[in-house]
Write an enzyme that holds these catalytic residues in place. Structure first.
Site, PDB file in Angstrom:
ATOM      1  N   ASP A 101      39.740  39.200  19.771  1.00  0.00           N
ATOM      2  CA  ASP A 101      39.596  40.568  20.262  1.00  0.00           C
ATOM      3  C   ASP A 101      38.716  41.323  19.267  1.00  0.00           C
ATOM      4  O   ASP A 101      39.053  41.418  18.081  1.00  0.00           O
ATOM      5  CB  ASP A 101      41.009  41.182  20.302  1.00  0.00           C
ATOM      6  CG  ASP A 101      41.167  42.305  21.292  1.00  0.00           C
ATOM      7  OD1 ASP A 101      40.209  43.074  21.441  1.00  0.00           O
ATOM      8  OD2 ASP A 101      42.241  42.420  21.886  1.00  0.00           O
ATOM      9  N   HIS A 149      48.650  44.327  27.159  1.00  0.00           N
ATOM     10  CA  HIS A 149      49.496  44.958  26.135  1.00  0.00           C
ATOM     11  C   HIS A 149      49.502  46.485  26.235  1.00  0.00           C
ATOM     12  O   HIS A 149      50.036  47.144  25.341  1.00  0.00           O
ATOM     13  CB  HIS A 149      48.987  44.525  24.761  1.00  0.00           C
ATOM     14  CG  HIS A 149      47.585  45.003  24.515  1.00  0.00           C
ATOM     15  ND1 HIS A 149      46.505  44.514  25.224  1.00  0.00           N
ATOM     16  CD2 HIS A 149      47.092  45.957  23.710  1.00  0.00           C
ATOM     17  CE1 HIS A 149      45.412  45.142  24.841  1.00  0.00           C
ATOM     18  NE2 HIS A 149      45.739  46.023  23.919  1.00  0.00           N
ATOM     19  N   ASP A 150      48.878  47.052  27.243  1.00  0.00           N
ATOM     20  CA  ASP A 150      48.816  48.511  27.392  1.00  0.00           C
ATOM     21  C   ASP A 150      49.608  49.033  28.588  1.00  0.00           C
ATOM     22  O   ASP A 150      49.653  50.242  28.803  1.00  0.00           O
ATOM     23  CB  ASP A 150      47.354  48.965  27.583  1.00  0.00           C
ATOM     24  CG  ASP A 150      46.506  48.790  26.334  1.00  0.00           C
ATOM     25  OD1 ASP A 150      47.064  48.824  25.226  1.00  0.00           O
ATOM     26  OD2 ASP A 150      45.276  48.638  26.481  1.00  0.00           O
ATOM     27  N   GLU A 160      36.514  44.855  28.054  1.00  0.00           N
ATOM     28  CA  GLU A 160      37.521  45.780  28.581  1.00  0.00           C
ATOM     29  C   GLU A 160      36.812  47.053  29.018  1.00  0.00           C
ATOM     30  O   GLU A 160      36.345  47.821  28.188  1.00  0.00           O
ATOM     31  CB  GLU A 160      38.571  46.129  27.519  1.00  0.00           C
ATOM     32  CG  GLU A 160      39.656  47.011  28.097  1.00  0.00           C
ATOM     33  CD  GLU A 160      40.402  47.833  27.057  1.00  0.00           C
ATOM     34  OE1 GLU A 160      41.545  48.212  27.317  1.00  0.00           O
ATOM     35  OE2 GLU A 160      39.833  48.117  25.993  1.00  0.00           O
ATOM     36  N   ASP A 198      36.890  45.202  23.118  1.00  0.00           N
ATOM     37  CA  ASP A 198      37.696  46.400  23.322  1.00  0.00           C
ATOM     38  C   ASP A 198      36.797  47.584  23.675  1.00  0.00           C
ATOM     39  O   ASP A 198      35.823  47.865  22.966  1.00  0.00           O
ATOM     40  CB  ASP A 198      38.457  46.689  22.014  1.00  0.00           C
ATOM     41  CG  ASP A 198      39.550  47.721  22.170  1.00  0.00           C
ATOM     42  OD1 ASP A 198      40.562  47.409  22.805  1.00  0.00           O
ATOM     43  OD2 ASP A 198      39.379  48.847  21.640  1.00  0.00           O
TER      44      ASP A 198
HETATM   45  O1  TEU Z   1      42.527  50.273  25.296  1.00  0.00           O
HETATM   46  C1  TEU Z   1      41.734  51.273  25.833  1.00  0.00           C
HETATM   47  C2  TEU Z   1      42.441  52.067  26.834  1.00  0.00           C
HETATM   48  O2  TEU Z   1      41.841  52.473  27.788  1.00  0.00           O
HETATM   49  C3  TEU Z   1      43.896  52.289  26.596  1.00  0.00           C
HETATM   50  O3  TEU Z   1      44.004  52.981  25.410  1.00  0.00           O
HETATM   51  C4  TEU Z   1      44.585  53.065  27.625  1.00  0.00           C
HETATM   52  O4  TEU Z   1      43.943  54.270  27.844  1.00  0.00           O
HETATM   53  C5  TEU Z   1      45.966  53.346  27.143  1.00  0.00           C
HETATM   54  O5  TEU Z   1      46.526  52.112  26.834  1.00  0.00           O
HETATM   55  C6  TEU Z   1      46.792  54.065  28.139  1.00  0.00           C
HETATM   56  O6  TEU Z   1      47.484  53.144  28.922  1.00  0.00           O
HETATM   57  C7  TEU Z   1      42.091  49.511  24.225  1.00  0.00           C
HETATM   58  C8  TEU Z   1      43.224  48.629  23.774  1.00  0.00           C
HETATM   59  O7  TEU Z   1      43.590  47.776  24.819  1.00  0.00           O
HETATM   60  C9  TEU Z   1      44.364  49.495  23.317  1.00  0.00           C
HETATM   61  O8  TEU Z   1      45.495  48.740  22.946  1.00  0.00           O
HETATM   62  C10 TEU Z   1      43.875  50.300  22.142  1.00  0.00           C
HETATM   63  O9  TEU Z   1      44.870  51.225  21.771  1.00  0.00           O
HETATM   64  C11 TEU Z   1      42.597  51.059  22.463  1.00  0.00           C
HETATM   65  O10 TEU Z   1      41.634  50.280  23.138  1.00  0.00           O
HETATM   66  C12 TEU Z   1      41.931  51.521  21.194  1.00  0.00           C
HETATM   67  O11 TEU Z   1      41.392  50.441  20.515  1.00  0.00           O
END
Ligand code: TEU
Length: 533
Positions: free
Chosen positions: A100, A321-322, A261, A202
């Protein structure tokens, strides 16, 4: 003739959140040796590649998504020797490795940012987005952080603001600075030379901001960030040449891969960055937004298929993971019937399926009391939003105290259902979700139509079920997914009805099927996959 197999196109990719997968040294954090010791499990499941969420040194303002050294391993995960061993061991078992890369921002503890904020004439100053205040000390423009509040943080020593799209401890880089671009391309090379097979990028489409940093136009919305059209802080034209450069570098090695992403994704936006000149894959997260409603799934599938150019290849995701885990989104309680239907959908679409650790045993979201919340947006907005910890719980391997993840208290608590929802229990149950995922993955390996075939829907305004064909010149497979917990039927038309069908997979013990009436009768929550003979 069957096309030559390509791991990232024809295989299944499995995301590991390393701090929650397996703890080998009993400190409550998962680690690389923990992953190595479970590679045979991944082989048993049948996945072709693993994507590791960030394993670089990080002060954990955003649990690894705030990197303080792009070419190191956080000691909590192990050493560079452990990493090399992981690459070697995974490759020996036929598993590819995806890292990542978090390159929109660094940690505020990264030496680049420490230099950058030390003085206005430090050579690193321009590596980040510093600007003078507007008259009256106001921030340079109206941009917000998606994690809440204004996107600008004032540094009293410098008398300037810096921009952060995420937490204020994640300052955004200035990608227009050629030195930043070069430093990042060097990071790619570093890991490619160590044998890494691919990268997940990311929020790649937020790298470039409009050089003049104009105010974003406003629109209706609840929070500040949602009240803007993000036309100047994302998706700038400078991105495409960069993606082509990254692609050319990857193509100079054998079978290397990049999946992006897409920040603030739509199918069309994700599609615009995907193809032979840009990224091999991009994420379109539309499935995260829906209740268990087949019509919306079908619309999302058709929109994504239509948006992608003929040379571009789709990706499919139910979990990451989000987001709240799909097993919790689609059903409360502990029944896995819907999880099986969802699994069958993921594994029978045209495109690369991405799984998330624990999805194969139907892991549910953790429910955490306020004092246990660790995720920064969850801490900030706990009244209305509990953050993302819920989908990041320890992997449930067995029924021991800490779910076989560790022998000590893990960084997040193990789910209460781990005493019976775990890998050991599901392995020995032929009807488990785990064994169902294995059978689906095996079918994908065995039948080219499931990998390469066209996706041809059989019903167009579905209220309760999805039916579709996957079809190559040589092979036709029919997939029927009953989204409701009652008997159902799919009209298939007389031509298909008179063909000869063999049952490849059913979660209801079906051995044969009678279609001459033109109807396929389905049991409650049934998955039925048939091969035309
Ligand atoms: O996620 C980007 C993103 O769009 C998320 O932050 C989303 O808005 C949030 O999870 C609300 O559900 C990426 C990564 O996947 C995330 O884990 C990181 O926090 C973020 O970038 C910053 O690097």
């Amino acid at each position: 003739m069957e096309k030559q197999k390509l791991w990232w196109r024809d295989g299944v990719i499995y995301q590991i959140y390393p701090r929650s997968f397996a703890d080998s040294n009993q400190d409550g954090f998962g680690d690389l040796i923990g992953i190595i010791s479970h590679l045979d499990y991944l082989v048993e499941l049948g996945v072709d590649a693993i994507w590791l969420s960030p394993i670089y040194p990080s002060p954990d303002a955003d649990f690894g998504y705030d990197v303080s050294n792009y070419t190191g391993i956080d000691p909590r995960y192990g050493t560079m020797e452990d990493f090399d061993l992981l690459v070697k061991s995974a490759h020996e078992k036929g598993i590819r490795l995806i890292l990542d890369l978090v390159m929109n921002h660094t940690s505020d503890q990264h030496p680049w940012f420490i230099q950058s904020r030390s003085s206005r004439d430090n050579p690193y100053h321009d590596w980040y987005l510093w600007r003078d205040p507007r008259p009256g000390g106001k921030p340079p423009n109206n941009w917000y952080s998606i994690f809440g509040g204004r996107g600008w943080e004032f540094d009293p020593k410098l008398g300037q603001y810096y921009f952060h799209m995420f937490d204020k401890r994640q300052p955004d880089l200035n990608w227009h600075n050629p030195a930043v671009r070069q430093a990042m391309l060097d990071v790619y090379r570093f890991w490619l030379e160590r044998g890494v097979d691919g990268f997940r990028l990311d929020v790649f489409n937020a790298y470039f901001k409009h050089p003049d940093l104009p105010d974003n136009p406003v629109k209706l919305g609840i929070r500040g960030f949602e009240r803007q059209q993000h036309i100047y802080d994302t998706d700038q034209p400078d991105l495409l040449p960069l993606l082509s450069e990254i692609r050319a570098m990857l193509d100079s090695y054998s079978e290397r891969y990049a999946v992006g992403e897409t920040f603030l994704d739509t199918a069309e936006k994700a599609a615009s960055y995907c193809g032979p000149r840009y990224l091999h894959g991009t994420f379109n997260f539309s499935f995260f937004n829906y209740f268990w409603w087949p019509r919306l799934f079908l619309k999302a599938i058709q929109r994504w298929e239509a948006a992608l150019s003929p040379e571009a290849w789709p990706t499919w995701v139910l979990n990451n993971h989000d987001n709240v885990r799909s097993a919790s989104r689609y059903r409360r309680g502990e029944d896995d019937s819907r999880a099986k239907v969802a699994a069958a959908l993921l594994m029978t679409l045209r495109g690369t399926p991405f799984m998330y650790y624990g999805e194969e045993i139907g892991m549910r979201n953790l429910r955490l009391p306020r004092e246990k919340i660790k995720d920064p947006p969850g801490k900030k907005y706990w009244l209305v939003y509990r953050g993302r910890d819920g989908c990041r719980g320890p992997m449930q391997w067995d029924d021991t105290t800490f779910a076989g993840f560790s022998q000590v208290e893990p960084w997040l608590p193990a789910h209460l259902d781990s005493s019976w929802r775990n890998v050991a229990a599901q392995r020995s149950d032929p009807d488990s979700l785990f064994n169902f995922y294995r059978r689906l993955i095996n079918l994908r390996k065995e039948y080219p139509a499931l990998r390469e075939g066209l996706f041809l829907p059989l019903n167009f305004e579905p209220r309760t079920l999805l039916g579709y064909l996957r079809k190559t010149n040589q092979q036709t497979i029919l997939v029927a997914l009953n989204f409701v917990n009652r008997p159902n039927r799919l009209a298939i038309g007389s031509q298909l009805a008179h063909a000869n069908w063999k049952v490849l997979l059913s979660n209801r013990g079906r051995l044969s099927t009678e279609l001459r009436s033109g109807l396929l009768h389905l049991d409650p929550d049934e998955v039925c996959i048939l091969l035309q003979r």
